[in-house]
Design an enzyme around this catalytic site. Structure first.
Site, PDB file in Angstrom:
ATOM      1  N   ASP A   5     -15.498  26.129  17.364  1.00  0.00           N
ATOM      2  CA  ASP A   5     -15.538  27.579  17.558  1.00  0.00           C
ATOM      3  C   ASP A   5     -14.411  28.177  16.717  1.00  0.00           C
ATOM      4  O   ASP A   5     -13.533  27.456  16.237  1.00  0.00           O
ATOM      5  CB  ASP A   5     -15.382  27.936  19.044  1.00  0.00           C
ATOM      6  N   ASP A  53      -9.459  31.913  23.042  1.00  0.00           N
ATOM      7  CA  ASP A  53      -8.714  33.055  23.565  1.00  0.00           C
ATOM      8  C   ASP A  53      -8.402  32.809  25.048  1.00  0.00           C
ATOM      9  O   ASP A  53      -7.364  32.231  25.389  1.00  0.00           O
ATOM     10  CB  ASP A  53      -9.547  34.324  23.340  1.00  0.00           C
ATOM     11  N   LYS A  85      -4.943  30.947  20.896  1.00  0.00           N
ATOM     12  CA  LYS A  85      -3.958  31.956  21.292  1.00  0.00           C
ATOM     13  C   LYS A  85      -3.068  31.381  22.387  1.00  0.00           C
ATOM     14  O   LYS A  85      -3.571  30.898  23.409  1.00  0.00           O
ATOM     15  CB  LYS A  85      -4.658  33.223  21.787  1.00  0.00           C
TER      16      LYS A  85
HETATM   17  P1  5GP Z   1     -12.713  33.110  25.103  1.00  0.00           P
HETATM   18  O1  5GP Z   1     -11.973  34.227  25.765  1.00  0.00           O
HETATM   19  O2  5GP Z   1     -13.855  32.628  25.930  1.00  0.00           O
HETATM   20  O3  5GP Z   1     -11.775  31.982  24.678  1.00  0.00           O
HETATM   21  O4  5GP Z   1     -13.320  33.708  23.773  1.00  0.00           O
HETATM   22  C1  5GP Z   1     -14.579  34.317  23.780  1.00  0.00           C
HETATM   23  C2  5GP Z   1     -14.973  34.859  22.447  1.00  0.00           C
HETATM   24  O5  5GP Z   1     -14.315  36.095  22.269  1.00  0.00           O
HETATM   25  C3  5GP Z   1     -14.638  34.049  21.202  1.00  0.00           C
HETATM   26  O6  5GP Z   1     -15.538  33.022  20.906  1.00  0.00           O
HETATM   27  C4  5GP Z   1     -14.691  35.155  20.164  1.00  0.00           C
HETATM   28  O7  5GP Z   1     -16.012  35.376  19.753  1.00  0.00           O
HETATM   29  C5  5GP Z   1     -14.168  36.362  20.917  1.00  0.00           C
HETATM   30  N1  5GP Z   1     -12.762  36.561  20.610  1.00  0.00           N
HETATM   31  C6  5GP Z   1     -11.701  36.334  21.403  1.00  0.00           C
HETATM   32  N2  5GP Z   1     -10.557  36.655  20.773  1.00  0.00           N
HETATM   33  C7  5GP Z   1     -10.908  37.082  19.529  1.00  0.00           C
HETATM   34  C8  5GP Z   1     -10.172  37.547  18.383  1.00  0.00           C
HETATM   35  O8  5GP Z   1      -8.937  37.619  18.359  1.00  0.00           O
HETATM   36  N3  5GP Z   1     -10.896  37.916  17.308  1.00  0.00           N
HETATM   37  C9  5GP Z   1     -12.250  37.846  17.278  1.00  0.00           C
HETATM   38  N4  5GP Z   1     -12.851  38.238  16.162  1.00  0.00           N
HETATM   39  N5  5GP Z   1     -12.982  37.416  18.334  1.00  0.00           N
HETATM   40  C10 5GP Z   1     -12.312  37.033  19.438  1.00  0.00           C
END
Ligand code: 5GP
Length: 216
Positions: free
Chosen positions: A117, A121, A161
């Site tokens: 991926d 985040d 992150k």
């Molecule tokens: P999670 O919070 O489940 O780790 O991330 C979910 C999704 O949110 C990621 O796969 C991505 O598509 C989007 N996302 C989270 N943080 C960012 C960021 O800083 N930039 C972008 N472009 N997408 C993000």
């Protein structure tokens, strides 16, 4: 204001190139599962760097997952239960493994599978992906009998992150270094090139940031 990081296609390419030897030495995946849409481009680039002379390309499967913020039920029209939900997050599958090309799910039993991926985040998406894939594959393994080897999953992301995570990953995955992030960043918003509608403006912003930070 949330700080934005602009990542270029060149950056993505080089992050994959840098990660590939580590992935090869520790894991040697036999299948890549790209989480769409952010995992597609890194997965494809990575495949070129993982290719071994005399071996076929590593197949790439795509899964689609969407993360929806759940609103408290009181905020929703036409609520039938009236119950107040906790604000949370829910992942839904928009696409899953393509068994017409993979064959039976049994074909994944005992394999080394790399999940790709773009960004980790809150970790909600990765937790869901690992849990659901493990569940499907484990059910197939049980059917094959206890002699069948376990499938090993690993993860590659371009950016992790550094923040409090909502999701968790299997302890052995972390302990056995089957989780690799090319870069660890703060809780900033990362702008990836495939999201840009004006790629020249995007690259200019990346260049400006690099010269400001002295990394150009
Ligand atoms: P999670 O919070 O489940 O780790 O991330 C979910 C999704 O949110 C990621 O796969 C991505 O598509 C989007 N996302 C989270 N943080 C960012 C960021 O800083 N930039 C972008 N472009 N997408 C993000």
């Amino acid at each position: 204001m949330v700080e934005k990081i602009y990542v270029t296609y060149n950056d993505v390419h080089k992050l994959c190139q840098e990660a590939a030897p580590k992935i090869l030495s520790s894991f040697r995946p036999q299948l890549i599962i790209a989480i769409g849409g952010g995992g597609y481009v890194p997965a494809r680039i990575l495949r070129s760097f993982l290719k071994q002379p005399g071996s076929p390309n590593i197949p790439i499967q795509a899964i689609g997952l969407s993360l929806y913020e759940q609103l408290p039920v009181t905020d929703l029209a036409n609520t039938s239960t009236g119950a107040v939900d906790k604000i949370g997050t829910k992942v839904t599958r928009t696409q899953w493994l393509d068994l017409s090309s993979l064959g039976e799910i049994q074909n994944l039993v005992g394999k080394r599978i790399l999940i790709v991926d773009e960004v980790d985040d809150t970790r909600t998406t990765l937790e869901y992906a690992v849990k659901e894939l493990e569940k499907d594959v484990e059910a197939a393994r049980q059917k094959m009998g206890s002699h069948a080897e376990k499938t090993q999953f690993s993860i590659f992301v371009l950016h992790n992150k550094d923040k409090q995570k909502k999701g968790t990953l299997p302890v052995d995955m972390i302990e056995e270094s089957r989780y690799l992030a090319a870069r660890t960043v703060g809780d900033e918003w990362i702008c990836y090139p495939w999201e840009a509608t004006d790629i020249d403006a995007h690259d200019d912003l990346a260049k400006k940031a690099a010269s400001k930070n002295g990394t150009a």
